[in-house]
Design a protein around this motif. Structure first.
Motif, PDB file in Angstrom:
ATOM      1  N   LYS A  62       0.844  -1.188   0.000  1.00 49.34           N
ATOM      2  CA  LYS A  62       0.000   0.000   0.000  1.00 49.34           C
ATOM      3  C   LYS A  62       0.876   1.232   0.000  1.00 49.34           C
ATOM      4  N   VAL A  63       0.673   2.109  -0.957  1.00 54.63           N
ATOM      5  CA  VAL A  63       1.304   3.420  -0.912  1.00 54.63           C
ATOM      6  C   VAL A  63       0.179   4.453  -1.039  1.00 54.63           C
ATOM      7  N   PRO A  64       0.397   5.648  -0.468  1.00 53.25           N
ATOM      8  CA  PRO A  64      -0.727   6.593  -0.361  1.00 53.25           C
ATOM      9  C   PRO A  64      -0.961   7.449  -1.604  1.00 53.25           C
ATOM     10  N   THR A  65      -0.298   7.135  -2.696  1.00 52.87           N
ATOM     11  CA  THR A  65      -0.207   8.055  -3.835  1.00 52.87           C
ATOM     12  C   THR A  65      -1.551   8.556  -4.361  1.00 52.87           C
ATOM     13  N   LEU A  66      -2.512   7.667  -4.561  1.00 55.21           N
ATOM     14  CA  LEU A  66      -3.774   8.087  -5.173  1.00 55.21           C
ATOM     15  C   LEU A  66      -4.906   8.171  -4.145  1.00 55.21           C
ATOM     16  N   ARG A  67      -4.529   8.472  -2.903  1.00 59.41           N
ATOM     17  CA  ARG A  67      -5.506   8.609  -1.842  1.00 59.41           C
ATOM     18  C   ARG A  67      -6.526   9.691  -2.228  1.00 59.41           C
ATOM     19  N   GLY A  68      -7.806   9.382  -2.051  1.00 55.51           N
ATOM     20  CA  GLY A  68      -8.825  10.373  -2.371  1.00 55.51           C
ATOM     21  C   GLY A  68      -9.227  10.393  -3.831  1.00 55.51           C
ATOM     22  N   ARG A  69      -8.667   9.479  -4.615  1.00 52.08           N
ATOM     23  CA  ARG A  69      -9.095   9.378  -6.015  1.00 52.08           C
ATOM     24  C   ARG A  69      -9.982   8.142  -6.170  1.00 52.08           C
ATOM     25  N   ALA A  70     -10.920   8.235  -7.092  1.00 50.59           N
ATOM     26  CA  ALA A  70     -11.817   7.099  -7.315  1.00 50.59           C
ATOM     27  C   ALA A  70     -11.693   6.623  -8.759  1.00 50.59           C
ATOM     28  N   VAL A  71     -11.637   5.312  -8.907  1.00 51.45           N
ATOM     29  CA  VAL A  71     -11.506   4.698 -10.227  1.00 51.45           C
ATOM     30  C   VAL A  71     -12.684   3.745 -10.420  1.00 51.45           C
ATOM     31  N   VAL A  72     -13.314   3.791 -11.580  1.00 53.00           N
ATOM     32  CA  VAL A  72     -14.379   2.831 -11.843  1.00 53.00           C
ATOM     33  C   VAL A  72     -13.903   1.816 -12.879  1.00 53.00           C
ATOM     34  N   ASN A  73     -14.140   0.558 -12.584  1.00 53.97           N
ATOM     35  CA  ASN A  73     -13.904  -0.497 -13.568  1.00 53.97           C
ATOM     36  C   ASN A  73     -15.232  -0.798 -14.239  1.00 53.97           C
ATOM     37  N   LEU A  74     -15.314  -0.444 -15.511  1.00 50.20           N
ATOM     38  CA  LEU A  74     -16.566  -0.542 -16.251  1.00 50.20           C
ATOM     39  C   LEU A  74     -16.408  -1.684 -17.246  1.00 50.20           C
ATOM     40  N   PHE A  75     -16.896  -2.871 -16.859  1.00 48.00           N
ATOM     41  CA  PHE A  75     -16.626  -4.062 -17.667  1.00 48.00           C
ATOM     42  C   PHE A  75     -17.901  -4.582 -18.308  1.00 48.00           C
ATOM     43  N   PHE A  76     -17.943  -4.502 -19.618  1.00 47.69           N
ATOM     44  CA  PHE A  76     -19.096  -4.988 -20.374  1.00 47.69           C
ATOM     45  C   PHE A  76     -18.855  -6.368 -20.955  1.00 47.69           C
ATOM     46  N   GLU A  77     -17.730  -6.972 -20.586  1.00 48.08           N
ATOM     47  CA  GLU A  77     -17.431  -8.338 -21.003  1.00 48.08           C
ATOM     48  C   GLU A  77     -16.967  -9.060 -19.753  1.00 48.08           C
ATOM     49  N   PRO A  78     -17.236 -10.348 -19.656  1.00 46.51           N
ATOM     50  CA  PRO A  78     -16.765 -11.059 -18.467  1.00 46.51           C
ATOM     51  C   PRO A  78     -15.238 -11.032 -18.409  1.00 46.51           C
ATOM     52  N   SER A  79     -14.716 -10.811 -17.214  1.00 44.22           N
ATOM     53  CA  SER A  79     -13.269 -10.820 -17.033  1.00 44.22           C
ATOM     54  C   SER A  79     -13.014 -10.959 -15.554  1.00 44.22           C
ATOM     55  N   THR A  80     -12.170 -11.883 -15.184  1.00 44.88           N
ATOM     56  CA  THR A  80     -11.820 -12.005 -13.776  1.00 44.88           C
ATOM     57  C   THR A  80     -10.433 -11.454 -13.573  1.00 44.88           C
ATOM     58  N   ARG A  81      -9.519 -11.930 -14.421  1.00 43.60           N
ATOM     59  CA  ARG A  81      -8.116 -11.615 -14.234  1.00 43.60           C
ATOM     60  C   ARG A  81      -7.831 -10.125 -14.426  1.00 43.60           C
ATOM     61  N   THR A  82      -8.261  -9.569 -15.548  1.00 46.62           N
ATOM     62  CA  THR A  82      -7.922  -8.181 -15.835  1.00 46.62           C
ATOM     63  C   THR A  82      -8.610  -7.246 -14.838  1.00 46.62           C
ATOM     64  N   ARG A  83      -9.869  -7.561 -14.518  1.00 48.66           N
ATOM     65  CA  ARG A  83     -10.577  -6.688 -13.582  1.00 48.66           C
ATOM     66  C   ARG A  83      -9.945  -6.748 -12.207  1.00 48.66           C
ATOM     67  N   SER A  84      -9.607  -7.949 -11.739  1.00 49.27           N
ATOM     68  CA  SER A  84      -8.966  -8.075 -10.422  1.00 49.27           C
ATOM     69  C   SER A  84      -7.633  -7.355 -10.418  1.00 49.27           C
ATOM     70  N   SER A  85      -6.919  -7.452 -11.521  1.00 52.13           N
ATOM     71  CA  SER A  85      -5.601  -6.837 -11.615  1.00 52.13           C
ATOM     72  C   SER A  85      -5.721  -5.310 -11.541  1.00 52.13           C
ATOM     73  N   PHE A  86      -6.670  -4.749 -12.273  1.00 50.44           N
ATOM     74  CA  PHE A  86      -6.901  -3.304 -12.199  1.00 50.44           C
ATOM     75  C   PHE A  86      -7.356  -2.904 -10.798  1.00 50.44           C
ATOM     76  N   GLU A  87      -8.199  -3.746 -10.209  1.00 51.33           N
ATOM     77  CA  GLU A  87      -8.720  -3.416  -8.889  1.00 51.33           C
ATOM     78  C   GLU A  87      -7.592  -3.385  -7.856  1.00 51.33           C
ATOM     79  N   LEU A  88      -6.728  -4.395  -7.895  1.00 45.37           N
ATOM     80  CA  LEU A  88      -5.609  -4.408  -6.946  1.00 45.37           C
ATOM     81  C   LEU A  88      -4.654  -3.257  -7.224  1.00 45.37           C
ATOM     82  N   ALA A  89      -4.431  -2.955  -8.508  1.00 48.43           N
ATOM     83  CA  ALA A  89      -3.520  -1.846  -8.845  1.00 48.43           C
ATOM     84  C   ALA A  89      -4.034  -0.551  -8.221  1.00 48.43           C
ATOM     85  N   SER A  90      -5.332  -0.299  -8.341  1.00 50.33           N
ATOM     86  CA  SER A  90      -5.909   0.904  -7.736  1.00 50.33           C
ATOM     87  C   SER A  90      -5.761   0.866  -6.223  1.00 50.33           C
ATOM     88  N   LYS A  91      -6.041  -0.293  -5.643  1.00 49.33           N
ATOM     89  CA  LYS A  91      -6.023  -0.395  -4.184  1.00 49.33           C
ATOM     90  C   LYS A  91      -4.606  -0.259  -3.631  1.00 49.33           C
TER      91      LYS A  91
END
Lengths: 307, 179
Positions: A35-64
């Motif tokens: 965890k680093v505080p760099t993007l604290r207070g920013r919000a990211v939406v993952n807008l997925f119109f196709e099924p995806s587990t790996r890419t969505r989880s990867s983006f989600e963890l990257a944001s977190k």
């Protein structure tokens, strides 16, 4: 850089900068406290119109890992089913205060149209058979870690090139950084439009893999069989599957990549996938670092002003 | 432009800091240096080298990039982040942070936050080549090469051989209103 829509739009320098950034951020992924505080207070939406587990989880963890807040929005359980257009959905999400939109859609070009519509950065997480730029970047990073450089490498991309956004992003990325790319696959799955400088096309697997430093094995989608592109999965493996024996056609230090999810025993055999040339798990870890780099690049700092 | 420290003065200041560190900590057990990228890193290496000459063993030098911990990232141009590397765990260690200039204290604040994400050092101390005043946070240095009063509009330029080709500390006067 305002958005990340495809590697075709990026210069070699921009790609290199993203890879350097990802390499630095990789260290955060390997920390005990990720965890680093760099993007604290920013919000990211993952807008997925196709099924995806790996890419969505990867983006989600990257944001977190960068301390951004994330919301996941999937096309199948949402207002889209109530008849809302994707444009209205996206505009409503940004009206909620979202600072970046990560989008995956089955239709090529949707991320670009969203980028034109929205004031916040848009990141393409895969659109139709167009591009999957973060996959291209993570492939480049994985190869750079193994080989030190991309320039001068022989890269074979094997399989269903026609339908593959990964193949396109890889092609643009590896070519921009000076690799020689060979596209290998059955004629029915190989577009002619890719021929050009720095790109070779062949329908002969042995020829395409000869001396390759990198073999990217594309996923064969089962629905291609129904579409008549391939006779059967068995026959596909017989002619195009990457087996231990065929891997010997490549360079002795070849790096084998696969964007996943893999069909073991179809496009790639288990002993190759689990073998010493395979870097598929590094790819997954690097994917998080690459997505952190993209988020940091697009959300961090007033980057287009002179210092 | 005025020269605050020339190469010899810089060398002496770093040697003195090295001796003070050893004296204050009564030896070099558990001592770890961490240089703040970019110019803090070569300075930390040199202090560690001086310590090695007097104590017979060279403490390890880690590299810290505080890019991910800045409080002003949204107001600054995009800056690439480089790797943070420690050669050994910092848990329970005496960590001496090394930077070139101590000014507002915000860089040191970020560095302390970053360090604490890697573990729990027993003590964190701070060594700087130049303290120019104008703190915005309650932070002070334990070891200072040279304290010098400055105007806010002035700039301190620290040049180090490893990065800039020569060792020198300059005070640059800038026109009023200049950025």
């Amino acid at each position: 850089m305002q958005d990340l829509l495809g590697l075709e739009d990026l210069t070699a320098r921009e790609i290199d900068e993203l890879l350097d950034l990802a390499q630095a951020l990789r260290e955060v992924v390997d920390r005990p406290i990720k965890k680093v505080p760099t993007l604290r207070g920013r919000a990211v939406v993952n807008l997925f119109f196709e099924p995806s587990t790996r890419t969505r989880s990867s983006f989600e963890l990257a944001s977190k890992y960068l301390s951004a807040d994330v919301i996941n929005f999937s096309g199948s359980h949402s207002s889209v089913q109530k008849g809302e257009t994707i444009w209205d959905t996206a505009q409503n999400l940004t009206a909620l205060g979202v600072d970046a939109v990560v989008v995956r859609h089955g239709t090529s070009g949707v991320p670009r149209q969203l980028a034109d519509l929205l004031r916040v950065p848009v990141i393409n997480a895969g659109d139709g058979s167009h591009e999957h730029p973060t996959q291209g970047l993570l492939d480049l990073l994985t190869v750079r870690q193994c080989k030190g450089t991309i320039s001068g490498l022989k890269v074979a991309i094997v399989g269903d090139v026609l339908h593959s956004r990964v193949a396109r992003s890889d092609l643009f990325g590896f070519r921009a950084l000076g690799a020689e790319v060979t596209l290998v696959g059955p004629p029915a799955l190989m577009p002619d439009s890719f021929a050009g400088p720095g790109v070779r096309i062949t329908h002969n697997l042995a020829e395409g893999m000869r001396g390759a430093d990198v073999v990217q094995v594309l996923r064969i989608q089962r629905e291609r069989q129904a579409g008549g592109y391939i006779p059967s999965l068995e026959e596909y493996r017989e002619r195009w599957g990457i087996t231990r024996h065929r891997l010997q056609w490549a360079d002795a230090d070849v790096v084998v990549l696969h964007p996943g999810p893999q069909n073991r025993g179809v496009e790639i055999d288990s002993d190759v996938l689990d073998g010493e040339s395979s870097r598929v798990l590094s790819q997954v870890t690097n994917g998080v670092a690459v997505r952190m780099a993209v988020l940091y690049r697009l959300l961090g700092g007033t980057y287009d002003e002179p210092r | 432009m005025a020269i605050l420290l020339d190469a010899d003065a810089m060398r002496r200041a770093l040697v003195r800091i090295a001796h003070q560190i050893v004296e204050k900590n009564q030896g070099i057990d558990d001592l770890v240096f961490v240089g703040i990228r970019r110019r803090g890193v070569p300075l930390a290496e040199r202090i560690a080298q001086s310590v090695a000459l007097s104590e017979g063993r060279r403490p390890s030098v880690g590299v810290l990039d505080i890019g991910l911990y800045r409080d002003d990232w949204a107001r600054r141009p995009f800056a690439p982040v480089e790797a943070t590397t420690f050669r050994e765990p910092i848990d329970g260690k005496i960590v001496v942070l090394v930077d070139d200039v101590l000014f507002t204290g915000r860089t040191v604040r970020a560095a302390i936050d970053a360090l604490l994400d890697f573990g729990r050092p027993r003590v964190i101390q701070l060594a700087v080549l130049v303290d120019r005043g104008h703190r915005e946070l309650p932070i002070r240095a334990d070891y200072v090469g040279k304290s010098t009063p400055t105007a806010r509009s002035e700039k301190i330029r620290v040049l180090v051989r490893e990065v800039d080709g020569l060792d020198q500390v300059e005070l640059v006067k800038r026109p009023e209103g200049g950025a």
